[in-house]
Enzyme design. Structure first.
Site, PDB file in Angstrom:
ATOM      1  N   HIS A 181      24.859  60.790 -12.396  1.00  0.00           N
ATOM      2  CA  HIS A 181      26.030  60.644 -11.918  1.00  0.00           C
ATOM      3  C   HIS A 181      26.804  59.669 -10.277  1.00  0.00           C
ATOM      4  O   HIS A 181      27.755  59.347  -9.451  1.00  0.00           O
ATOM      5  CB  HIS A 181      27.507  61.708 -11.150  1.00  0.00           C
ATOM      6  CG  HIS A 181      27.677  62.804 -12.365  1.00  0.00           C
ATOM      7  ND1 HIS A 181      27.323  62.900 -13.227  1.00  0.00           N
ATOM      8  CD2 HIS A 181      28.812  63.617 -12.246  1.00  0.00           C
ATOM      9  CE1 HIS A 181      27.843  63.712 -14.361  1.00  0.00           C
ATOM     10  NE2 HIS A 181      29.155  64.109 -13.333  1.00  0.00           N
ATOM     11  N   TYR A 230      32.127  77.583 -17.487  1.00  0.00           N
ATOM     12  CA  TYR A 230      32.014  76.227 -17.150  1.00  0.00           C
ATOM     13  C   TYR A 230      31.130  75.879 -16.364  1.00  0.00           C
ATOM     14  O   TYR A 230      31.450  75.650 -15.307  1.00  0.00           O
ATOM     15  CB  TYR A 230      33.841  75.492 -16.326  1.00  0.00           C
ATOM     16  CG  TYR A 230      33.723  73.559 -16.683  1.00  0.00           C
ATOM     17  CD1 TYR A 230      33.421  73.242 -17.691  1.00  0.00           C
ATOM     18  CD2 TYR A 230      33.622  73.807 -15.298  1.00  0.00           C
ATOM     19  CE1 TYR A 230      33.480  70.920 -17.640  1.00  0.00           C
ATOM     20  CE2 TYR A 230      33.638  72.100 -14.701  1.00  0.00           C
ATOM     21  CZ  TYR A 230      33.858  70.806 -16.096  1.00  0.00           C
ATOM     22  OH  TYR A 230      33.199  69.518 -15.788  1.00  0.00           O
ATOM     23  N   ARG A 244      63.910  45.159  20.813  1.00  0.00           N
ATOM     24  CA  ARG A 244      64.144  46.441  20.754  1.00  0.00           C
ATOM     25  C   ARG A 244      64.167  46.936  19.803  1.00  0.00           C
ATOM     26  O   ARG A 244      64.620  48.631  20.477  1.00  0.00           O
ATOM     27  CB  ARG A 244      65.331  45.463  20.695  1.00  0.00           C
ATOM     28  CG  ARG A 244      66.714  46.308  21.171  1.00  0.00           C
ATOM     29  CD  ARG A 244      67.898  45.973  20.446  1.00  0.00           C
ATOM     30  NE  ARG A 244      68.305  44.731  19.775  1.00  0.00           N
ATOM     31  CZ  ARG A 244      69.137  44.529  18.801  1.00  0.00           C
ATOM     32  NH1 ARG A 244      70.448  44.861  18.415  1.00  0.00           N
ATOM     33  NH2 ARG A 244      69.570  43.065  18.938  1.00  0.00           N
ATOM     34  N   GLU A 253      39.821  64.128 -18.032  1.00  0.00           N
ATOM     35  CA  GLU A 253      39.996  63.670 -16.870  1.00  0.00           C
ATOM     36  C   GLU A 253      41.131  62.824 -17.322  1.00  0.00           C
ATOM     37  O   GLU A 253      40.444  61.520 -16.760  1.00  0.00           O
ATOM     38  CB  GLU A 253      38.910  63.445 -16.308  1.00  0.00           C
ATOM     39  CG  GLU A 253      38.118  65.139 -15.671  1.00  0.00           C
ATOM     40  CD  GLU A 253      36.665  64.477 -15.525  1.00  0.00           C
ATOM     41  OE1 GLU A 253      36.901  63.327 -15.274  1.00  0.00           O
ATOM     42  OE2 GLU A 253      36.214  65.075 -15.919  1.00  0.00           O
ATOM     43  N   TYR A 280      64.474  42.511  17.915  1.00  0.00           N
ATOM     44  CA  TYR A 280      64.510  43.921  16.775  1.00  0.00           C
ATOM     45  C   TYR A 280      62.634  44.118  17.329  1.00  0.00           C
ATOM     46  O   TYR A 280      62.354  44.933  17.143  1.00  0.00           O
ATOM     47  CB  TYR A 280      64.366  43.643  14.862  1.00  0.00           C
ATOM     48  CG  TYR A 280      65.818  43.736  14.810  1.00  0.00           C
ATOM     49  CD1 TYR A 280      66.457  43.762  15.210  1.00  0.00           C
ATOM     50  CD2 TYR A 280      66.546  44.223  13.569  1.00  0.00           C
ATOM     51  CE1 TYR A 280      68.731  43.646  15.832  1.00  0.00           C
ATOM     52  CE2 TYR A 280      67.536  43.854  12.899  1.00  0.00           C
ATOM     53  CZ  TYR A 280      68.855  43.931  14.179  1.00  0.00           C
ATOM     54  OH  TYR A 280      69.820  44.286  13.718  1.00  0.00           O
ATOM     55  N   ASN A 324      31.172  68.126  -7.417  1.00  0.00           N
ATOM     56  CA  ASN A 324      33.206  67.968  -6.814  1.00  0.00           C
ATOM     57  C   ASN A 324      33.054  68.584  -5.507  1.00  0.00           C
ATOM     58  O   ASN A 324      32.776  68.905  -4.928  1.00  0.00           O
ATOM     59  CB  ASN A 324      33.656  69.667  -7.620  1.00  0.00           C
ATOM     60  CG  ASN A 324      32.937  69.495  -9.615  1.00  0.00           C
ATOM     61  OD1 ASN A 324      33.873  70.208 -10.032  1.00  0.00           O
ATOM     62  ND2 ASN A 324      33.023  68.111  -9.641  1.00  0.00           N
ATOM     63  N   PHE A 357      39.497  69.552  -6.919  1.00  0.00           N
ATOM     64  CA  PHE A 357      38.429  68.917  -6.900  1.00  0.00           C
ATOM     65  C   PHE A 357      39.537  67.606  -6.886  1.00  0.00           C
ATOM     66  O   PHE A 357      38.907  66.662  -5.924  1.00  0.00           O
ATOM     67  CB  PHE A 357      37.191  68.740  -7.744  1.00  0.00           C
ATOM     68  CG  PHE A 357      38.203  68.573  -8.901  1.00  0.00           C
ATOM     69  CD1 PHE A 357      38.798  68.346  -9.679  1.00  0.00           C
ATOM     70  CD2 PHE A 357      37.149  69.596  -9.576  1.00  0.00           C
ATOM     71  CE1 PHE A 357      39.432  68.530 -10.962  1.00  0.00           C
ATOM     72  CE2 PHE A 357      37.876  69.960 -11.164  1.00  0.00           C
ATOM     73  CZ  PHE A 357      38.576  69.617 -11.772  1.00  0.00           C
TER      74      PHE A 357
END
Length: 500
Positions: free
Chosen positions: A86, A56, A283, A413, A280, A198, A329
């Site tokens: 990409h 792959y 405190r 994916e 608060y 990746n 990844f």
């Protein structure tokens, strides 16, 4: 050569990263890293030459195209195509400090010898880092799943002579910078484009950058909260260690101890009090600030692990003679941690804004809106509006990104982390916290003047003296936008040392 930081298998922590940045240390590969990279590349070249089986991302397509076999003569073109296709980032540009961190963390991840890159590819990334050649990267485009694909494509384009970079203060084509240095574009070999794209370096760089700032602003929240306590004529009993040792959360104890140290020698805190209790927001400073500290510590551990990890895919294991395709990844550990960090920082801002509100309310002997002659003067009425609007925006931004997922790559994916969105949201919350705390400091420093002639501790008085050099006391109405801006600048210039 001792001024270099050598990339090696030694653990990289946030303190080291902060020191590299602060001292602008150039990077160099250790002998160990060089050997790791070269051995892994030689193994991969031999494996491709002797093995026809599909592996792959090395001799196949990507994502849902993983079953398409690519011939050996096209493996280099495959990797170049990957980077170009990409590079789909859009939106605002990533801050250059974070781009530089992305380079550092990508170099670190590639140096372990499980990614199969060429030595010259890593060396070119180091040259970019050392010469402040910073790729133009965009904040939108990553799902935080197959790593930060789009941002890392933009990080990688310039070593191919593509895309744009910032160099010597200008945005210029990368090709021109390569010519300036007489560098040839890198010709990617098998697996290299995937190794570059990746990975979690977009999320990791954002998280690292935010955590370095968070350590500082967690400290400043304690300090400014203490100044507000003094301005409000608050009580010290809620910081007594006896209370905190019977509920011993680490952050709670650290906060109470720190506030007591800030108050040491204060005349204001030791004067007789007319009131029995504080609200608060005063405190419960140890409990609220402490919870955020504990969250920051958890996130810090997560990111320390991540920046010392290999996060590309597939991974190469020479000793086991295996190339394994998995999911290192995937950004889920970071996405959840960034969402947690966002909530922790938002809460520091939320309680800060409430202290600001209390200070302007005309109680405890303070004039309404902290100014003489209120009515004619609006004083500090509207900075609280600003703080409230920012605190509200932080609540909206703190909605978790990590619980979302959108299917991509034709269903291959099918669960993504949205960690990149968590990262960019978290940075916005961090920037908002700076502004909220700056506004609290404006109010607290003004309120403390109404306690004169009593003085606070030497440390607080010294801090306020430095602040007053940048932001004078408000005696009558003026444009407070500039005071807020100068307060933010003052806090940004404040330095503390990180602790592991």
């Amino acid at each position: 050569m001792d001024h270099f930081h050598y990339i090696s298998s030694e653990v990289l922590n946030l303190e080291t990263v902060s020191e590299i940045i602060a001292h602008q240390k150039p990077l160099a590969l250790s002998e160990e890293a060089i050997t790791n990279i070269q051995k892994c590349r030689a193994y991969l070249d031999k494996k491709i030459a002797t093995n026809e089986a599909p592996i792959y991302g090395i001799n196949t397509g990507f994502g849902s195209l993983c079953n398409v076999k690519i011939s050996n003569e096209n493996l280099s073109q495959l990797q170049e195509n990957l980077v170009k296709s990409h590079a789909c980032g859009i939106g605002d540009e990533v801050p250059l400090e974070i781009v530089k961190l992305m380079l550092l963390l990508k170099i670190q991840s590639l140096s372990y010898g499980h990614s199969g890159v060429q030595l010259q590819t890593v060396e070119r990334l180091i040259e970019f880092y050392n010469n402040d050649i910073l790729p133009v990267i965009y904040t939108q485009g990553s799902l935080g799943a197959s790593g930060d694909l789009a941002p890392l494509a933009h990080l990688s384009l310039p070593i191919l002579g593509e895309g744009e970079v910032y160099f010597e203060g200008k945005k210029v084509p990368a090709s021109g910078v390569l010519k300036h240095f007489n560098w040839q574009p890198i010709v990617l070999q098998s697996k290299e484009g995937l190794a570059l794209l990746n990975g979690t370096q977009f999320m990791s760089a954002y998280g690292t950058y935010i955590l370095i700032k968070a350590a500082k602003y967690s400290y400043l929240a304690d300090l400014i909260g203490t100044i507000s306590l003094e301005g409000f004529d608050g009580r010290q009993e809620p910081f007594n260690e006896l209370i905190h040792f019977i509920r011993p959360h680490k952050g709670q104890i650290v906060t109470a101890t720190r506030v007591n140290e800030f108050l040491e020698g204060s005349q204001i805190i030791s004067q007789k009090k007319e009131h029995v209790q504080d609200p608060y927001s005063f405190r419960c400073i140890p409990q609220v600030h402490g919870a955020s500290k504990d969250a920051i510590d958890y996130v810090k551990k997560t990111f320390k692990t991540e920046i010392n990890s290999v996060t590309d895919n597939p991974n190469i294991f020479i000793e086991s003679d295996m190339i394994v395709s998995g999911g290192n990844f995937h950004g889920q550990p970071l996405a959840i941690a960034l969402d947690f960090l966002a909530i922790a920082l938002a809460e520091l801002g939320s309680i800060s804004e409430r202290r600001t509100y209390q200070l302007i309310s005309g109680t405890r002997g303070l004039p309404a809106f902290l100014v003489d002659n209120p009515g004619l003067n609006s004083g500090f009425m509207i900075p609280q509006y600003t703080a409230a609007s920012i605190a509200s925006q932080n609540k909206q931004l703190a909605t978790p990104a990590s619980i979302d997922s959108i299917v991509s790559s034709n269903g291959q994916e099918d669960h993504v982390s949205m960690g990149a969105n968590a990262a960019t949201k978290c940075l916005k919350i961090m920037e908002n916290l700076e502004r909220i705390l700056a506004i609290e400091l404006m109010n607290a420093s003004q309120a403390i003047e109404f306690r004169r002639p009593l003085k606070s501790s030497d440390f607080i008085e010294m801090f306020l003296k430095s602040y007053r050099a940048e932001v004078p006391l408000v005696k009558e109405d003026r444009i407070l936008h500039y005071d807020i801006q100068n307060s933010v600048t003052f806090l940004n210039s404040f330095m503390i040392e990180l602790e592991d």
